[in-house]
Design a protein around this motif. Structure first.
Motif: not given
Length: 514
Positions: A206-216, A218-227
């Motif tokens: 249930n936790s956002g992860q780089l290596g999964i949630d930063d893939h093309a 997945v919209h960056p606003d969902l996890f990557e940008n904030n992280y």
């Protein structure tokens, strides 16, 4: 020893270690200089100086230095305990490590005698000048290395680990028959999946992860940008503990170099650059037998690697300097290993020429393009983590525990696969050992390897290496159940370059039925 006494001993030990450091003299100088400032009053001198050091960032630097000491030093033992107990509490482990070191030394000495090459010699002036001129182009050199053989291969080291036995332990007491299936037969405590789930809770599904949630996809606003924004704040704050916690869910590519340096408290100060230059001068002045082994190792590995061949010159520079670094010797007081040494003629007893065998430094070349910075980060990673992959100890992050943990995870959660491979003479550890002893360097694609190493730094443990090794077997289990020989099992697991490590680890830890 009660908790308060142990804490007092730890504080005294760390204070003593830091007292002679460059940071201590810098803080002392700043404290003296600030006395001339108008906001420093005599009646509240102590509080005002403390306040100045806090606001000017020196308190944070001191906290990071203390944090580093806590990670590289063992907790103080009982005062009467002999020094060797600091290195390794179990006598049979100390004995096995000493025997392994003797074997390596014997191999080096016999090679020196057979080839007529001294373990160490001073280079003639002409040779020193030539090496200085080609320092940044050492990869173009093609010395004849055919006579030099590797000191040992991973399989030799594995055979030593397989032979380890605790003389005080009766294996008949083991209740489960599975405990006799594996190659490692020593009674060490290793964590199973329920305990690993607690320890690695940030890796849950249930936790956002780089290596999964930063893939093309997945919209960056969902996890990557904030992280990434949080990561930038961590770098600005310059807090080692916060950087380590952040790294548990992965480091963004653009921040990884700064975050790793912060976790390791490797600031690359002018004195670090000077230290690197002194080591470089040592390489130019003296030639060691081990230099030829470093050349050969790099030529056989990185030079033929699609990812790393461009860093060949960097690798020579860093590894040759590492083999001369006396600062590394300090760490052997807290490690079961003792580095083999050679001495120049007339220099017997001089600790300057330690011969050590570090793991692959190549992945760090993707992060640091300055040799001194690359060197200081590599050295910190070696003395904090990677040395454990090359020495025999009872540490939970040591190679013995990792091998045992790997076997136990497979035996418990994939017993049919383990039994099948054992029956056809393809013991899983014989295949996975080479991955673990190099922390998967040279086996995974570079981006995946760096994501794995993020978690090693974040959790301050190499356990995740054993978990990934087991997860790879689980991922390829269907194919492995069809094989009939060791060669075909190795063929199924020959190419790991397409694997995505974080999904594999997550599924194995959090989607495996217990």
């Amino acid at each position: 020893m009660d908790e308060s006494t142990e804490l007092s001993l730890s504080i005294a030990h760390i204070a003593q270690r830091l007292q002679g450091s460059h940071l201590h003299s810098q803080i002392e100088r700043q404290a003296k200089d600030c006395l001339h400032r108008p906001e420093i009053r005599l009646e509240s001198l102590k509080e005002d100086v403390r306040s100045f050091l806090k606001t000017s960032g020196w308190e944070k630097k001191l906290q990071n230095a203390v944090y580093r000491e806590l990670h590289i030093q063992l907790p103080p033992s009982h005062p009467p305990a002999p020094p060797e107990h600091l290195k390794e509490p179990l006598a049979y482990m100390r004995k096995a490590q000493a025997s392994w070191e003797k074997r390596i030394l014997k191999s080096l000495n016999s090679m020196s005698t057979e080839l007529g090459v001294p373990l160490a010699r001073k280079r003639p002036a002409a040779e020193q000048k030539e090496l200085t001129n080609k320092w940044n182009e050492m990869g173009t050199d093609e010395p004849d290395l055919s006579r030099f053989r590797p000191v040992y291969a991973p399989k030799d080291f594995l055979e030593v680990l397989i032979g380890l036995r605790n003389p005080n332990h009766d294996s008949c007491e083991d209740i489960s028959a599975r405990s006799h299936w594996g190659l490692i037969q020593v009674p060490l405590n290793v964590r199973d999946i329920p305990h690993l789930r607690q320890a690695y809770s940030e890796l849950n599904l249930n936790s956002g992860q780089l290596g999964i949630d930063d893939h093309a996809h997945v919209h960056p606003d969902l996890f990557e940008n904030n992280y990434v924004q949080i990561g930038k704040k961590v770098v600005v704050e310059q807090d080692s503990a916060a950087a380590q916690q952040y790294s548990r869910r992965g480091c963004p590519t653009g921040l990884r170099a700064d975050l790793w340096a912060l976790i390791l408290n490797s600031a690359n100060q002018p004195q670090d650059v000077m230290h690197y230059e002194q080591l470089r001068a040592g390489v130019i002045q003296h030639d060691l037998l081990v230099d030829n082994l470093i050349y050969k190792d790099v030529k056989l590995t990185a030079s033929n690697d699609d990812y790393y061949f461009v860093f060949e010159d960097f690798l020579y520079q860093v590894l040759l300097c590492f083999s001369r670094d006396t600062a590394v010797l300090e760490h052997f007081k807290y490690n079961s290993a003792t580095p083999p040494k050679s001495f120049l003629h007339g220099k017997v007893g001089d600790e300057e020429y330690a011969v050590v065998y570090p793991p692959n430094v190549a992945p760090l070349c993707f992060l640091y393009n300055e040799p001194s910075k690359l060197y200081s980060v590599f050295r910190e990673m070696y003395i904090r983590y990677f040395f454990r992959l090359h020495s025999i100890s009872s540490s939970f992050s040591g190679i013995v525990s990792l091998c045992l943990q790997f076997e136990r995870l497979l035996q418990t959660h994939l017993p049919q696969l383990f039994y099948h491979l054992r029956q056809i003479g393809a013991q899983p550890l014989r295949i996975a050992f080479k991955w673990m002893v190099r922390a998967f360097s040279g086996y995974l694609s570079t981006d995946q390897l760096l994501l794995l190493w993020d978690r090693i730094l974040g959790y301050d443990s190499l356990e995740v290496v054993a978990v990934l090794a087991a997860a790879v077997f689980a991922f390829r289990a269907e194919n492995l159940m069809e094989v009939t020989s060791l060669a075909s099992a190795e063929a199924v697991l020959a190419d790991l370059s397409t694997l995505k490590v974080i999904p594999l680890i997550q599924i194995f830890l959090f989607a495996t039925a217990i």
